[in-house]
Design a protein around this motif. Structure first.
Motif, PDB file in Angstrom:
ATOM      1  N   ALA A  43       8.670  -0.774   9.199  1.00 44.91           N
ATOM      2  CA  ALA A  43       7.611  -0.195  10.527  1.00 44.91           C
ATOM      3  C   ALA A  43       6.334   0.174   9.750  1.00 44.91           C
ATOM      4  O   ALA A  43       5.383  -0.220  10.371  1.00 44.91           O
ATOM      5  CB  ALA A  43       8.555   0.955  11.320  1.00 44.91           C
ATOM      6  N   GLY A  44       6.440   0.947   8.818  1.00 44.60           N
ATOM      7  CA  GLY A  44       5.143   1.534   8.184  1.00 44.60           C
ATOM      8  C   GLY A  44       4.159   0.218   7.968  1.00 44.60           C
ATOM      9  O   GLY A  44       3.032   0.031   7.900  1.00 44.60           O
ATOM     10  N   LEU A  45       4.892  -0.758   7.100  1.00 45.19           N
ATOM     11  CA  LEU A  45       4.231  -1.852   6.512  1.00 45.19           C
ATOM     12  C   LEU A  45       3.495  -2.920   7.582  1.00 45.19           C
ATOM     13  O   LEU A  45       2.345  -3.237   7.613  1.00 45.19           O
ATOM     14  CB  LEU A  45       5.058  -2.628   5.867  1.00 45.19           C
ATOM     15  CG  LEU A  45       5.276  -2.438   4.470  1.00 45.19           C
ATOM     16  CD1 LEU A  45       6.716  -3.065   3.641  1.00 45.19           C
ATOM     17  CD2 LEU A  45       4.202  -2.342   3.464  1.00 45.19           C
ATOM     18  N   LEU A  46       4.354  -3.047   8.695  1.00 42.72           N
ATOM     19  CA  LEU A  46       3.833  -3.727   9.952  1.00 42.72           C
ATOM     20  C   LEU A  46       2.937  -3.006  10.758  1.00 42.72           C
ATOM     21  O   LEU A  46       2.029  -3.496  11.418  1.00 42.72           O
ATOM     22  CB  LEU A  46       5.019  -4.178  10.795  1.00 42.72           C
ATOM     23  CG  LEU A  46       6.166  -5.182  10.326  1.00 42.72           C
ATOM     24  CD1 LEU A  46       7.280  -5.411  11.021  1.00 42.72           C
ATOM     25  CD2 LEU A  46       5.220  -6.688  10.487  1.00 42.72           C
ATOM     26  N   GLY A  88       0.340 -11.817   2.362  1.00 38.46           N
ATOM     27  CA  GLY A  88      -0.087 -11.111   1.090  1.00 38.46           C
ATOM     28  C   GLY A  88       1.047 -10.399   0.765  1.00 38.46           C
ATOM     29  O   GLY A  88       2.216 -10.272   1.212  1.00 38.46           O
ATOM     30  N   PRO A  89       0.694  -9.327  -0.321  1.00 38.89           N
ATOM     31  CA  PRO A  89       1.715  -8.520  -0.872  1.00 38.89           C
ATOM     32  C   PRO A  89       2.604  -7.746   0.258  1.00 38.89           C
ATOM     33  O   PRO A  89       3.725  -7.462   0.183  1.00 38.89           O
ATOM     34  CB  PRO A  89       1.042  -7.626  -1.804  1.00 38.89           C
ATOM     35  CG  PRO A  89      -0.212  -8.276  -2.063  1.00 38.89           C
ATOM     36  CD  PRO A  89      -0.551  -9.200  -0.930  1.00 38.89           C
ATOM     37  N   PRO A  90       1.964  -7.132   1.387  1.00 40.14           N
ATOM     38  CA  PRO A  90       2.397  -6.318   2.291  1.00 40.14           C
ATOM     39  C   PRO A  90       3.593  -7.302   3.125  1.00 40.14           C
ATOM     40  O   PRO A  90       4.865  -6.963   3.194  1.00 40.14           O
ATOM     41  CB  PRO A  90       1.489  -6.098   3.522  1.00 40.14           C
ATOM     42  CG  PRO A  90       0.212  -5.987   2.742  1.00 40.14           C
ATOM     43  CD  PRO A  90       0.565  -6.990   1.564  1.00 40.14           C
ATOM     44  N   ALA A  91       3.434  -8.669   3.319  1.00 42.43           N
ATOM     45  CA  ALA A  91       4.564  -9.730   3.678  1.00 42.43           C
ATOM     46  C   ALA A  91       5.681  -9.693   2.856  1.00 42.43           C
ATOM     47  O   ALA A  91       6.729  -9.757   3.315  1.00 42.43           O
ATOM     48  CB  ALA A  91       3.768 -11.157   4.086  1.00 42.43           C
ATOM     49  N   LYS A  92       5.402  -9.523   1.405  1.00 40.53           N
ATOM     50  CA  LYS A  92       6.435  -9.855   0.529  1.00 40.53           C
ATOM     51  C   LYS A  92       7.213  -8.598   0.481  1.00 40.53           C
ATOM     52  O   LYS A  92       8.317  -8.563   0.335  1.00 40.53           O
ATOM     53  CB  LYS A  92       5.939 -10.101  -0.768  1.00 40.53           C
ATOM     54  CG  LYS A  92       5.299 -11.554  -1.123  1.00 40.53           C
ATOM     55  CD  LYS A  92       4.572 -11.856  -2.451  1.00 40.53           C
ATOM     56  CE  LYS A  92       3.947 -12.889  -2.535  1.00 40.53           C
ATOM     57  NZ  LYS A  92       3.268 -12.971  -4.040  1.00 40.53           N
ATOM     58  N   ALA A  93       6.455  -7.444   0.757  1.00 40.74           N
ATOM     59  CA  ALA A  93       7.108  -6.277   0.657  1.00 40.74           C
ATOM     60  C   ALA A  93       8.184  -6.060   2.097  1.00 40.74           C
ATOM     61  O   ALA A  93       9.319  -5.637   1.773  1.00 40.74           O
ATOM     62  CB  ALA A  93       6.280  -5.029   0.857  1.00 40.74           C
ATOM     63  N   VAL A  94       7.743  -6.735   3.109  1.00 38.08           N
ATOM     64  CA  VAL A  94       8.494  -6.767   4.409  1.00 38.08           C
ATOM     65  C   VAL A  94       9.920  -7.490   3.953  1.00 38.08           C
ATOM     66  O   VAL A  94      10.814  -7.256   4.568  1.00 38.08           O
ATOM     67  CB  VAL A  94       7.832  -7.455   5.498  1.00 38.08           C
ATOM     68  CG1 VAL A  94       8.681  -7.736   6.688  1.00 38.08           C
ATOM     69  CG2 VAL A  94       6.625  -6.512   6.017  1.00 38.08           C
ATOM     70  N   ILE A  95       9.712  -8.709   3.281  1.00 36.52           N
ATOM     71  CA  ILE A  95      10.619  -9.553   3.043  1.00 36.52           C
ATOM     72  C   ILE A  95      11.638  -8.900   2.328  1.00 36.52           C
ATOM     73  O   ILE A  95      12.876  -8.921   2.278  1.00 36.52           O
ATOM     74  CB  ILE A  95      10.277 -10.761   2.569  1.00 36.52           C
ATOM     75  CG1 ILE A  95       9.258 -11.758   3.567  1.00 36.52           C
ATOM     76  CG2 ILE A  95      11.554 -11.729   2.068  1.00 36.52           C
ATOM     77  CD1 ILE A  95       8.899 -12.914   2.815  1.00 36.52           C
TER      78      ILE A  95
END
Length: 542
Positions: A351-354, A377-384
């Motif tokens: 939730a925080g990342l998005l 980018g890195p945030p997308a990788k963190a979501v995955i």
């Protein structure tokens, strides 16, 4: 006819009923993002300038298509209680397998959204029957020290069904035309055919047989499943005695109805069983499975979304194994508490990342309205990564325990209907959430993760204060936890949940490891050579 007596083989066959649910999840998850599906069931524009890309069903309609299966499962689970009590656990599961084949034929031959929904409702009716009665069947056959492991195989079968069908659907995505989705929807009949045939060689539940006064058959089943055919085994005699006492007590009462589950003596365990299944859905796990391609598309994986999505199915299969090996040692309570805490962490992280890093997608960037955010980018990788960690947290905790726990809570007289009611609540919430998520992603976006994170925090508190430990306790012994009236107990609630622990006493009895003092020093002695125990006033350990 030859009857299988190995409890592991019995469980392995019965849990194929769980695999049917897994087949449905991944066939829908893998197919809803493919071009043949989107174009055949298209309701929106056809983007001719992008190689004939179709928008597919609207978010609301796709939610309805997905939710049709759990909607049918809700009704099937409720009906299964009556079906199982009248015909037996074994025949109820076989009827479910026949209904699955009928539904699969309609789904495979669908010529429009209406026919697809009808077929999925029928498929759901089958899944409702099997998902409610397979845990009951295994619970009533399995020895206490292995019960969690064997019933937990239901969840493992679901994960295998998800993974196998996902890769079948992934392979078929390269097929041109409607065969891309008709082939996997047709192939899902095969496990149901196997289930019906193999169940012919399995025994009926000994507790159901005893309830129908078929005592010799009940004793035979206990002997072949627990004592290599020795009807004079101490464990068989003990189990048969416990079952006889339970049946005689229950016959002193009227026939059970669903309303009895709401009586003051039953309401506590009814609410625990129902909420075990409700909370397992409110984790958001099955929704993640249905709509994982949406999430990974928003995370920038684009046309290559299917293969990365499949990684979570592999994680799901592998991470369920620890629960099968150790769930009876860990206990139900600690497993549920740890799972809720971990899942809450990953949901809030997503939730925080998005919320911070996502942007509104450009016109025509994604096919579905539900794909309402874009993160790179890195945030997308963190979501995955958080999505994978979420699956790894659910798989050994709430996944198997949500099937193991409810059948252990109830006495024989009400078990069939009580588990049916609990399982129907699972499907009711599965239906609601499957319908809710596509429009929710379209409208409230990243806040969807906040909702499920709050659910996980709530279930942690609920489990801690109300869910007692049932691991390694005989089914008849669990009664005492709820009926406890000793000082320190709570009226109508029994022993406080946080004071209950895993019982290793029963496991010793099964393995023959008890010495003479243990066998006769727990308030029980054998009278005149009878297998019926004479109980002292000392309560059993809970």
């Amino acid at each position: 006819m030859y009857t299988v007596g190995n409890v592991y083989v019995i469980a392995a066959v019965a849990v194929v009923g769980g695999a049917l649910f897994g087949f449905d999840i991944s066939s829908m998850s893998a197919i809803i993002s493919t071009r043949p599906y989107l174009c055949y069931f298209n309701q929106g524009p056809l983007y001719l300038d992008t190689d004939g890309k179709c928008s597919g069903p609207s978010a609301d309609v796709q939610g309805g298509i997905t939710a049709a299966m759990p909607g049918g499962s809700w009704l099937g689970a409720l009906v299964s209680g009556y079906l199982s009590d009248i015909l037996g656990r074994k025949k109820a599961i076989q009827i479910g397998s026949i209904i699955w084949c009928i539904g699969s034929i309609l789904v495979c031959a669908s010529n429009g959204i209406a026919m697809l929904i009808v077929g999925r409702i029928i498929n759901g009716f089958s899944v409702g029957i099997c998902s409610a009665q397979v845990p009951v069947y295994i619970t009533e056959i399995a020895p206490p020290s292995k019960r969690g492991r064997l019933v937990g195989c239901q969840q493992w079968a679901i994960t295998w069904g998800i993974m196998i069908m996902f890769y079948i659907s992934y392979g078929c995505s390269y097929v041109n035309g409607t065969a891309a989705f008709r082939i996997p929807w047709g192939l899902q009949m095969i496990p149901a055919i196997f289930l019906f045939t193999a169940m012919l060689f399995l025994p009926e539940s000994p507790r159901w047989l005893a309830k129908k006064d078929r005592w010799e058959e009940a004793q035979h089943v206990l002997a072949i499943t627990h004592a290599k055919g020795d009807v004079n085994s101490p464990f068989v005699r003990r189990e048969l005695s416990e079952i006889r006492e339970a049946v005689e007590f229950e016959r002193a009462n009227s026939d059970v109805t669903y309303f009895e589950l709401l009586s003051p003596k039953m309401i506590n365990r009814t609410h625990i069983g129902v909420f075990t299944q409700i909370w397992s859905q409110c984790t958001g796990m099955n929704v993640m499975m249905y709509y994982i391609t949406y999430i990974f598309t928003m995370a920038g994986l684009g046309d290559s979304v299917l293969l990365p999505s499949s990684i979570q199915y592999i994680i799901n299969v592998i991470m369920t194994i620890p629960a099968l090996l150790f769930i009876d040692r860990w206990g139900r309570r600690p497993t549920l508490l740890v799972g809720a805490a971990l899942m809450m962490t990953w949901l809030f992280a997503n939730a925080g990342l998005l919320a911070v890093y996502s942007r509104k997608p450009r016109p025509g960037e994604f096919s579905s309205d539900a794909e309402s955010m874009s993160i790179t980018g890195p945030p997308a990788k963190a979501v995955i990564a958080c999505t994978y960690l979420f699956v790894a947290s659910y798989a050994p905790t709430w996944g198997p325990v949500s099937w193991i726990y409810p059948p252990e809570l109830y006495p024989l007289r009400v078990r069939g209907k009580a588990v049916a009611l609990a399982t129907s609540s699972n499907w009711a919430f599965n239906f609601a959430l499957a319908y809710f998520v596509p429009p929710a992603f379209a409208n409230i976006k990243w806040k969807v993760y906040i909702i499920f994170g709050v659910f996980c925090a709530s279930m942690f508190l609920h489990v801690f204060f109300f869910f007692p430990e049932t691991a390694q306790k005989r089914l008849e012994e669990v009664e005492y936890i709820f009926d406890d009236t000793t000082p320190g107990s709570i009226p109508y609630l029994g022993t406080p949940a946080w004071k209950t622990h895993v019982d290793t006493h029963t496991g010793k009895l099964e393995r023959g490891e008890m010495d003479a003092e243990e066998k006769f020093g727990h308030g029980e002695q054998m009278e005149h050579g009878s297998p019926s125990p004479v109980r002292s006033s000392e309560p059993p350990k809970v």
